[in-house]
Design a protein around this motif. Structure first.
Motif, PDB file in Angstrom:
ATOM      1  N   ASP A 199       0.817  -1.224   0.000  1.00 41.49           N
ATOM      2  CA  ASP A 199       0.000   0.000   0.000  1.00 41.49           C
ATOM      3  C   ASP A 199       0.850   1.273   0.000  1.00 41.49           C
ATOM      4  OD1 ASP A 199      -2.222  -1.612   0.228  1.00 41.49           O
ATOM      5  OD2 ASP A 199      -2.337  -1.423   2.418  1.00 41.49           O
ATOM      6  N   LEU A 200       2.137   1.143   0.306  1.00 39.23           N
ATOM      7  CA  LEU A 200       2.985   2.341   0.422  1.00 39.23           C
ATOM      8  C   LEU A 200       3.461   2.823  -0.946  1.00 39.23           C
ATOM      9  CD1 LEU A 200       5.349   1.422   3.430  1.00 39.23           C
ATOM     10  CD2 LEU A 200       3.459   3.079   3.444  1.00 39.23           C
ATOM     11  N   PRO A 201       3.568   4.142  -1.133  1.00 38.66           N
ATOM     12  CA  PRO A 201       4.133   4.654  -2.392  1.00 38.66           C
ATOM     13  C   PRO A 201       5.603   4.229  -2.545  1.00 38.66           C
ATOM     14  CG  PRO A 201       3.603   6.453  -0.856  1.00 38.66           C
ATOM     15  CD  PRO A 201       3.161   5.197  -0.196  1.00 38.66           C
ATOM     16  N   ALA A 202       6.063   4.202  -3.793  1.00 31.14           N
ATOM     17  CA  ALA A 202       7.428   3.707  -4.082  1.00 31.14           C
ATOM     18  C   ALA A 202       8.486   4.480  -3.295  1.00 31.14           C
ATOM     19  CB  ALA A 202       7.698   3.800  -5.581  1.00 31.14           C
ATOM     20  N   ALA A 203       8.309   5.813  -3.169  1.00 35.46           N
ATOM     21  CA  ALA A 203       9.335   6.619  -2.483  1.00 35.46           C
ATOM     22  C   ALA A 203       9.402   6.255  -0.995  1.00 35.46           C
ATOM     23  CB  ALA A 203       9.039   8.109  -2.663  1.00 35.46           C
ATOM     24  N   ALA A 204       8.250   5.921  -0.387  1.00 35.32           N
ATOM     25  CA  ALA A 204       8.250   5.531   1.036  1.00 35.32           C
ATOM     26  C   ALA A 204       8.938   4.183   1.200  1.00 35.32           C
ATOM     27  CB  ALA A 204       6.826   5.472   1.555  1.00 35.32           C
ATOM     28  N   LYS A 205       8.675   3.273   0.273  1.00 31.76           N
ATOM     29  CA  LYS A 205       9.340   1.952   0.329  1.00 31.76           C
ATOM     30  C   LYS A 205      10.847   2.102   0.159  1.00 31.76           C
ATOM     31  CE  LYS A 205       6.262  -0.101  -2.401  1.00 31.76           C
ATOM     32  NZ  LYS A 205       5.359  -1.013  -3.104  1.00 31.76           N
ATOM     33  N   ALA A 206      11.231   2.988  -0.747  1.00 28.40           N
ATOM     34  CA  ALA A 206      12.667   3.211  -0.990  1.00 28.40           C
ATOM     35  C   ALA A 206      13.323   3.801   0.253  1.00 28.40           C
ATOM     36  CB  ALA A 206      12.859   4.133  -2.190  1.00 28.40           C
ATOM     37  N   TYR A 207      12.618   4.728   0.915  1.00 31.37           N
ATOM     38  CA  TYR A 207      13.155   5.349   2.139  1.00 31.37           C
ATOM     39  C   TYR A 207      13.355   4.280   3.218  1.00 31.37           C
ATOM     40  CZ  TYR A 207      13.541   8.481   6.186  1.00 31.37           C
ATOM     41  OH  TYR A 207      13.975   9.118   7.320  1.00 31.37           O
ATOM     42  N   LEU A 208      12.354   3.412   3.405  1.00 34.13           N
ATOM     43  CA  LEU A 208      12.461   2.362   4.427  1.00 34.13           C
ATOM     44  C   LEU A 208      13.601   1.388   4.096  1.00 34.13           C
ATOM     45  CD1 LEU A 208       8.686   1.566   5.035  1.00 34.13           C
ATOM     46  CD2 LEU A 208      10.294   2.571   6.683  1.00 34.13           C
ATOM     47  N   ALA A 209      13.728   1.060   2.815  1.00 35.61           N
ATOM     48  CA  ALA A 209      14.803   0.133   2.404  1.00 35.61           C
ATOM     49  C   ALA A 209      16.161   0.749   2.726  1.00 35.61           C
ATOM     50  CB  ALA A 209      14.689  -0.176   0.908  1.00 35.61           C
ATOM     51  N   LYS A 210      16.261   2.060   2.550  1.00 31.00           N
ATOM     52  CA  LYS A 210      17.532   2.746   2.852  1.00 31.00           C
ATOM     53  C   LYS A 210      17.812   2.720   4.359  1.00 31.00           C
ATOM     54  CE  LYS A 210      21.070   4.669   1.339  1.00 31.00           C
ATOM     55  NZ  LYS A 210      21.964   4.075   0.339  1.00 31.00           N
ATOM     56  N   LEU A 211      16.764   2.928   5.173  1.00 24.40           N
ATOM     57  CA  LEU A 211      16.957   2.874   6.628  1.00 24.40           C
ATOM     58  C   LEU A 211      17.418   1.481   7.057  1.00 24.40           C
ATOM     59  CD1 LEU A 211      13.987   4.913   8.211  1.00 24.40           C
ATOM     60  CD2 LEU A 211      16.084   5.725   7.141  1.00 24.40           C
ATOM     61  N   GLU A 212      16.837   0.455   6.447  1.00 24.68           N
ATOM     62  CA  GLU A 212      17.244  -0.928   6.770  1.00 24.68           C
ATOM     63  C   GLU A 212      18.704  -1.150   6.379  1.00 24.68           C
ATOM     64  OE1 GLU A 212      14.042  -2.942   4.521  1.00 24.68           O
ATOM     65  OE2 GLU A 212      13.563  -3.954   6.402  1.00 24.68           O
ATOM     66  N   GLU A 213      19.049  -0.685   5.182  1.00 25.86           N
ATOM     67  CA  GLU A 213      20.422  -0.873   4.683  1.00 25.86           C
ATOM     68  C   GLU A 213      21.432  -0.155   5.585  1.00 25.86           C
ATOM     69  OE1 GLU A 213      21.058   0.518   0.599  1.00 25.86           O
ATOM     70  OE2 GLU A 213      23.133   0.921   1.200  1.00 25.86           O
ATOM     71  N   LEU A 214      21.123   1.093   5.920  1.00 32.00           N
ATOM     72  CA  LEU A 214      22.065   1.894   6.722  1.00 32.00           C
ATOM     73  C   LEU A 214      22.192   1.368   8.152  1.00 32.00           C
ATOM     74  CD1 LEU A 214      21.063   5.470   5.547  1.00 32.00           C
ATOM     75  CD2 LEU A 214      23.307   4.392   5.201  1.00 32.00           C
ATOM     76  N   SER A 215      21.103   0.811   8.678  1.00 34.50           N
ATOM     77  CA  SER A 215      21.161   0.332  10.061  1.00 34.50           C
ATOM     78  C   SER A 215      21.619  -1.115  10.133  1.00 34.50           C
ATOM     79  CB  SER A 215      19.809   0.502  10.747  1.00 34.50           C
ATOM     80  OG  SER A 215      18.811  -0.146  10.006  1.00 34.50           O
ATOM     81  N   GLY A 216      21.515  -1.840   9.036  1.00 30.02           N
ATOM     82  CA  GLY A 216      21.905  -3.253   9.030  1.00 30.02           C
ATOM     83  C   GLY A 216      20.919  -4.115   9.792  1.00 30.02           C
ATOM     84  N   CYS A 217      19.645  -3.711   9.772  1.00 30.03           N
ATOM     85  CA  CYS A 217      18.627  -4.423  10.541  1.00 30.03           C
ATOM     86  C   CYS A 217      17.298  -4.371   9.786  1.00 30.03           C
ATOM     87  CB  CYS A 217      18.500  -3.741  11.908  1.00 30.03           C
ATOM     88  SG  CYS A 217      17.638  -4.704  13.136  1.00 30.03           S
ATOM     89  N   PRO A 218      16.588  -5.500   9.686  1.00 35.76           N
ATOM     90  CA  PRO A 218      15.326  -5.488   8.925  1.00 35.76           C
ATOM     91  C   PRO A 218      14.176  -4.839   9.689  1.00 35.76           C
ATOM     92  CG  PRO A 218      15.688  -7.654   9.880  1.00 35.76           C
ATOM     93  CD  PRO A 218      16.909  -6.826  10.213  1.00 35.76           C
ATOM     94  N   ALA A 219      13.284  -4.192   8.965  1.00 36.94           N
ATOM     95  CA  ALA A 219      12.092  -3.602   9.600  1.00 36.94           C
ATOM     96  C   ALA A 219      11.040  -4.698   9.768  1.00 36.94           C
ATOM     97  CB  ALA A 219      11.559  -2.460   8.747  1.00 36.94           C
ATOM     98  N   VAL A 220      10.517  -4.828  10.996  1.00 42.57           N
ATOM     99  CA  VAL A 220       9.493  -5.845  11.253  1.00 42.57           C
ATOM    100  C   VAL A 220       8.107  -5.222  11.406  1.00 42.57           C
ATOM    101  CG1 VAL A 220      11.079  -7.526  12.273  1.00 42.57           C
ATOM    102  CG2 VAL A 220      10.009  -5.821  13.761  1.00 42.57           C
TER     103      VAL A 220
END
Ligand code: GDP
Ligand code: IMO
Ligand code: MG
Length: 429
Positions: free
Chosen positions: A389-410
C-alpha cells in the motif's frame, strides 16, 4: 516459546507503548524492567488516548499479566493513581493482572525534592523529568534505598526512615536551601500506600520463570531509549538506569538465554527531550514543521521535543549494543508532506569522517551530520496496512533505513492508532 524485548533505539518517545500494545496479543506477560514514571507511553485505541507511566502497556488486554520488575523505581502515589484511572475506564477487572516486585526501590519525597533542587542549577542541568529517578537510583546503588518490601513492614520502614531522612534533610536544607521533610508525615502517607499496594506484591523472577516453563511468551517493555542508557548513552545527559538489553536480566531476574528477539523502536526521524548532544537536530523551520506534524511534545512533562533527521550512525549503535533482531519504524506518516527527506549517514568531526557513534558526549557535541537526501512521497500513507500500500518513495526510504542500520524492519507505524500499522513479520514466530 518466544520472549521478545522492545527497546527504544533513540532518545526515548519512539512509540514503544504503541508497539507493546500491539505485540501483547502474542504474549501472556508484559514486563517493565527499568526506569520509572519518567516514562510516558501512549496508547491510542479508537477515540481513547491513554498515557502510561509505570504500568506496562499490555494492560488494556484482559487476561494479560503486567509485571513491574525489580529494576524499576516506583512512585507509589503515581502507581495507585494510574490504577484508579484505568479502573475508571473499565480496565484491570482482576487485580491478579498486576504484579509488583517486592525488591523494587521506592521513589521517596526526598528523591523528587533533590532532583528538582539539582536542576535549578542551570549550568549543570540535565533537563530531567523531575520525577526523582536519578536520586532514587543513587540510593539504590548507595545501599540506602527503601524497597517495596520495607514499606510494608512498619518497624523496618520506621528504622530506615530514621537512618536516611536526617542526611537528606541536611542536604536539602544546608546545601540546597530547601524546606526539610517531615518524618511522621512521610511514615503515615507511605505506609498507607503500602497497604493499598500489598495485594500486587510478588516475585517477578519466580513468576516469569514459572511462566516460561509453562510455555508462556513474555514481552519486555523498555523505557527511555538506548542513547539515554547510564553506561552507553550520551553521559551525563542520560537517565540513571540500564535502558539497553542488559537491563532486562538485572531488572527482572530472567536469564539472557531466554530472550529470543529484540526489537528496536525508532521514529522515521529523530527527537530528544532535555539537554545533551543531538547532531542531526534541526534548529530551523523544518524542525518546527516536524514538531508540529509529529505533535512532538513530551507525554510526561509536556515539554517541546527537539526534532531532527533520522540518524543512521546512532541507530547502528543501538543495533550493536542491543543485538537488535528487528526495527519497528514509527511515525512514517509525519513525513507525508515533505518534498525531500534527509538521513544522517556519518558525522564530520574536525575534518574527519566518523561512521561510528563517538563514546564521548563532548566529541558528539562537536560532530556535524553528513546527509544523504531522499525524495518524499507527498501523499497520505495513514491508511496503508501492507507494504504494497505504500508509495514507491516511502518503500525506498524504508529500504535505505534498513540498509544503513543493518537491521530489517518488522513493523511500520503510519499513525498513532493501534490499527495504523503494517506488520511486516512477527518477532514471536
Ligand atoms: P514512547 O514513550 O516510546 O511510548 O512514545 P510516546 O508515547 O512518548 O510518544 C510517541 C507519540 O507518538 C505518542 O503521542 C503516540 O501516540 C504517537 N505515535 C506513535 N506512533 C505513531 C505513528 O506512527 N504516527 C504518528 N503520527 N504518531 C504516532
Ligand atoms: P519514554 O519511556 C524521552 C530524559 C529526560 C532527560 C533525561 C534524564 O517515554 O521514552 P530523568 O528524569 O530520567 O532523570 O531524565 O532523560 N528522559 C526521557 N526522554 N522519553 C523518556 O521516556 C524519558 N525518560 C527520561 O528528558 O533528558
Ligand atoms: Mg514517552
Amino acid at each position: 516459546m518466544a520472549n521478545v524485548v522492545i527497546i527504544g533505539a533513540q532518545w526515548g518517545d519512539e512509540g514503544k507503548g504503541k508497539v507493546v500494545d500491539i505485540y501483547t496479543e502474542h504474549a501472556q506477560q508484559v514486563v517493565r524492567y527499568q526506569g520509572g514514571n519518567n516514562a510516558g507511553h501512549t496508547l491510542v485505541v479508537g477515540d481513547q488516548t491513554i498515557v502510561l507511566h509505570l504500568i506496562p502497556s499490555g494492560i488494556l488486554h484482559p487476561g494479560k499479566r503486567c509485571v513491574i520488575g525489580n529494576g524499576v523505581v516506583l512512585d507509589p502515589k503515581i502507581f495507585l493513581g494510574e490504577i484508579e484511572n484505568l479502573k475508571k475506564k473499565g480496565y484491570i477487572k482482576d487485580d491478579q493482572q498486576l504484579l509488583v516486585d517486592s525488591n523494587l526501590h521506592v521513589i521517596m519525597p526526598w528523591h523528587k525534592a533533590i532532583d528538582l533542587a539539582r536542576e535549578k542549577d542551570t549550568s549543570r542541568k540535565i533537563g530531567t523529568t523531575g520525577r526523582g529517578i536519578g536520586p532514587a537510583y543513587e540510593d539504590k546503588i548507595g545501599r540506602r534505598g527503601i524497597r517495596m518490601s520495607d514499606l510494608t513492614k512498619p518497624q523496618v520502614f520506621r528504622r530506615k526512615l530514621k537512618e536516611v531522612l536526617p542526611e537528606k534533610n541536611f542536604l536539602l536544607e544546608k546545601f540546597f536551601g530547601e524546606a526539610p521533610l517531615d518524618e511522621e508525615q512521610i511514615f503515615t502517607e507511605y505506609s498507607g500506600y503500602a497497604q493499598q499496594i500489598a495485594k500486587y506484591i510478588g516475585c517477578c523472577s519466580t513468576t516469569l520463570n514459572k511462566a516460561i516453563q509453562a510455555g508462556d511468551n513474555l514481552l519486555f517493555e523498555g523505557a527511555q531509549g538506548t542513547l539515554l542508557d547510564i553506561d552507553h548513552g550520551t553521559y551525563p545527559y542520560v537517565t540513571s538506569s540500564s535502558t539497553c538489553i542488559g537491563g532486562v536480566s538485572t531488572g527482572t531476574g530472567v536469564a539472557p538465554r531466554h530472550i529470543t528477539g529484540v526489537v528496536g523502536i525508532t521514529k522515521a526521524y529523530c527527537t530528544r527531550v532535555g539537554e545533551g548532544p543531538f547532531p542531526s537536530e534541526l534548529h530551523d523551520e523544518m524542525g518546527e514543521r516536524l514538531r508540529k506534524a509529529g505533535n512532538e511534545f513530551g507525554s510526561t512533562t509536556g515539554r517541546p521535543r527537539r526534532c531532527g533527521w533520522f540518524d543512521a550512525v546512532a541507530i547502528r549503535e543501538a543495533v550493536r549494543l542491543n543485538g537488535l533482531t528487528g526495527l519497528a519504524v514509527t511515525k512514517l506518516d509525519v513525513l507525508n508532506e515533505l518534498d525531500a527527506i534527509k538521513v544522517c549517514t556519518a558525522y564530520s568531526y574536525k575534518g574527519q569522517m566518523l561512521e561510528e557513534f563517538p563514546r564521548d558526549a563532548d566529541i558528539l557535541q562537536e560532530c556535524t551530520p553528513v546527509y544523504e537526501e531522499f525524495e518524499g512521497w507527498r501523499s497520505d500513507i495513514c491508511e496503508a496496512r501492507t507494504m504494497a500500500d505504500l508509495p514507491a518513495a516511502a518503500k525506498a526510504y524504508l529500504a535505505k533505513l534498513e540498509e544503513l542500520s543493518g537491521c530489517p524492519a518488522v513493523l511500520i507505524s503510519v499513525g498513532p492508532r493501534r490499527d495504523q500499522t503494517i506488520q511486516v513479520s512477527n518477532p514471536f514466530s
